[in-house]
Design an enzyme around this catalytic site. Structure first.
Site, PDB file in Angstrom:
ATOM      1  N   ASP A  12      51.532  11.907  33.793  1.00 21.33           N
ATOM      2  CA  ASP A  12      52.638  12.861  33.675  1.00 21.33           C
ATOM      3  C   ASP A  12      53.486  12.508  32.451  1.00 21.33           C
ATOM      4  O   ASP A  12      54.024  11.397  32.373  1.00 21.33           O
ATOM      5  CB  ASP A  12      53.534  12.819  34.911  1.00 21.33           C
ATOM      6  N   PHE A 116      49.401  21.962  32.413  1.00 25.28           N
ATOM      7  CA  PHE A 116      48.479  21.030  33.058  1.00 25.28           C
ATOM      8  C   PHE A 116      47.084  21.177  32.464  1.00 25.28           C
ATOM      9  O   PHE A 116      46.531  22.266  32.400  1.00 25.28           O
ATOM     10  CB  PHE A 116      48.434  21.305  34.569  1.00 25.28           C
ATOM     11  N   GLN A 168      50.242  23.687  44.151  1.00 22.60           N
ATOM     12  CA  GLN A 168      50.139  24.572  42.993  1.00 22.60           C
ATOM     13  C   GLN A 168      48.737  25.127  42.791  1.00 22.60           C
ATOM     14  O   GLN A 168      48.532  26.017  41.974  1.00 22.60           O
ATOM     15  CB  GLN A 168      50.615  23.851  41.729  1.00 22.60           C
ATOM     16  N   ASP A 252      54.996  15.165  47.043  1.00 24.13           N
ATOM     17  CA  ASP A 252      53.954  14.180  47.341  1.00 24.13           C
ATOM     18  C   ASP A 252      54.515  13.021  48.161  1.00 24.13           C
ATOM     19  O   ASP A 252      53.835  12.495  49.047  1.00 24.13           O
ATOM     20  CB  ASP A 252      53.336  13.663  46.040  1.00 24.13           C
TER      21      ASP A 252
END
Length: 300
Positions: A12, A116, A168, A252
Site C-alpha cells: 500500500d 489498484f 471491493q 480488515d
C-alpha cells in the site's frame, strides 16, 4: 484450529491530501476531469486483505493461514509474515509479475481514492483449497475473480465453513454469481454500501440472505454493525475511537476480530463486538498493520 484466509497480499502506497476532494472536483466537469492533488506525506506499508486480516487475527492470538500470491518483489513481505509467527505455507510466488499494489489517497474527511494493480493476485486461483484436519474455518476476501469463485466451491467441497466477504471485489460479480456465493457460504460480511449492492443484484433482502446462511453482518463504520440471524436484526453498538488517524485497513481489522470469535464458537453478535473494537483501535494508527493489541484487554 487454523483459519484459512483467501485474499490479496499487497503493498500500500498511502498518501494524505490535506484538503477535501469535494472542493477540488467540479461535478459539472466530470466529463473532462483532469485533477492533480498535492500530497505532502507518502509512505509504503504492507497491506492486502489477506495480510491485514491475518495480522489482526494473529495479534489477538488466533491462527491465520493466508492463502495468497506475491510477485518477484514479495520476498520481504513473506519473510515479515514469518517473523510475526504467521504460517506462509499457502503463499505462492509468481515470478513473472509484481506483487499487487494499492495507491491510496485520503483527504481530511477520510474519503479515499484508490488505484489498484492486481499483479500476482490474478493468479491466486492456481492454489487449491483441500480438506485439512487443522483448518476448521475460512474466509474469502477480495482476490482475483477466478480465485474467489473457485475457492468458494472448494471450501464447500472440503466441508470447511467460511465467511464470504467480497469487499471491493463485489462489483466484479453479477446476481447469479453472488447468489451462488451466498448459497455456498456459512456467513456473509459486507459494509453498508456493499450490502445494498448485494441485495440489489441478488434480489434478496438482508433478512432473506440471513436465512440462507448462519448469519449476515453489515458494518456501518462509526455507527457499529448490524447482525442478521434467521431474519432478525441486532444492532451491535460502535466503539468510540481514541483518535481518527487513518481508515486504511479498518475493515480488515474488523474481520480479524470477527474470525477470532468464530474460531472460538462465539455467537455472531459477540464476534461482531470484537470486530467493532478492532476496527476502532486500528483507525487510531497509520497503516493497516502498524498497531499492537493486548488480547486480554480486548477480551480475547
Amino acid at each position: 484450529m487454523a483459519t484459512l484466509i483467501c485474499g490479496s497480499l499487497a503493498f500500500d502506497t498511502i498518501m494524505n491530501f490535506e484538503g477535501r476532494f469535494a472542493e477540488q472536483i467540479m461535478p459539472d466537469q466530470l466529463h473532462i476531469l483532469n485533477v492533480s492533488f498535492l500530497v505532502p506525506t507518502l509512505r509504503r506499508d504492507y497491506g492486502g486483505c489477506a495480510g491485514n486480516i491475518a495480522y489482526a487475527l494473529k495479534a489477538l492470538g488466533g491462527a491465520p493461514l493466508p492463502m495468497a500470491t506475491v510477485g518477484n518483489d514479495g520476498a520481504g513481505y513473506v519473510q515479515r509474515l514469518r517473523e510475526l509467527g504467521i504460517d506462509t505455507q499457502h503463499v505462492r510466488e509468481i515470478a513473472e509479475t509484481y506483487t499487487a499494489q494499492a495507491l491510496i489517497m485520503t483527504d481530511r474527511d477520510n474519503n479515499q481514492i484508490t488505484a489498484f494493480h492486481p499483479g500476482a493476485m490474478m493468479q491466486a486461483h492456481v492454489t487449491r483449497i483441500e480438506r485439512h484436519p487443522d483448518v476448521k474455518l475460512g474466509i474469502i476476501s477480495p482476490d482475483g475473480r477466478d480465485a474467489m469463485l473457485q475457492h468458494a466451491e472448494q471450501f464447500k467441497a472440503a466441508d470447511i465453513p467460511f465467511v464470504f466477504d467480497p469487499g471491493q471485489g463485489l462489483p466484479m460479480f453479477d446476481g447469479p454469481d453472488l447468489a451462488r456465493f451466498v448459497e455456498l457460504s456459512t456467513w456473509v460480511t459486507v459494509n453498508d454500501y456493499e450490502g445494498k449492492m448485494l441485495c440489489e443484484r441478488t434480489g434478496w433482502s438482508p433478512a432473506e440472505i440471513s436465512r440462507k446462511v448462519r448469519g449476515l453482518v453489515i458494518t456501518l463504520g462509526h455507527e457499529g454493525s448490524e447482525v442478521w440471524v434467521d431474519g432478525n436484526k441486532t444492532l451491535v453498538p460502535p466503539v468510540q475511537a481514541a483518535a481518527v488517524v487513518d481508515p486504511t485497513g479498518c475493515g480488515d481489522a474488523y474481520r480479524g476480530g470477527l474470525l477470532y470469535g468464530l474460531e472460538r464458537g462465539w455467537s455472531l453478535a459477540k464476534a461482531a463486538e470484537l470486530g467493532n473494537r478492532m476496527g476502532s483501535h486500528k483507525i487510531a494508527h497509520r497503516g493497516p498493520q502498524n498497531y499492537t493489541v493486548s488480547p486480554q484487554a480486548f477480551g480475547a
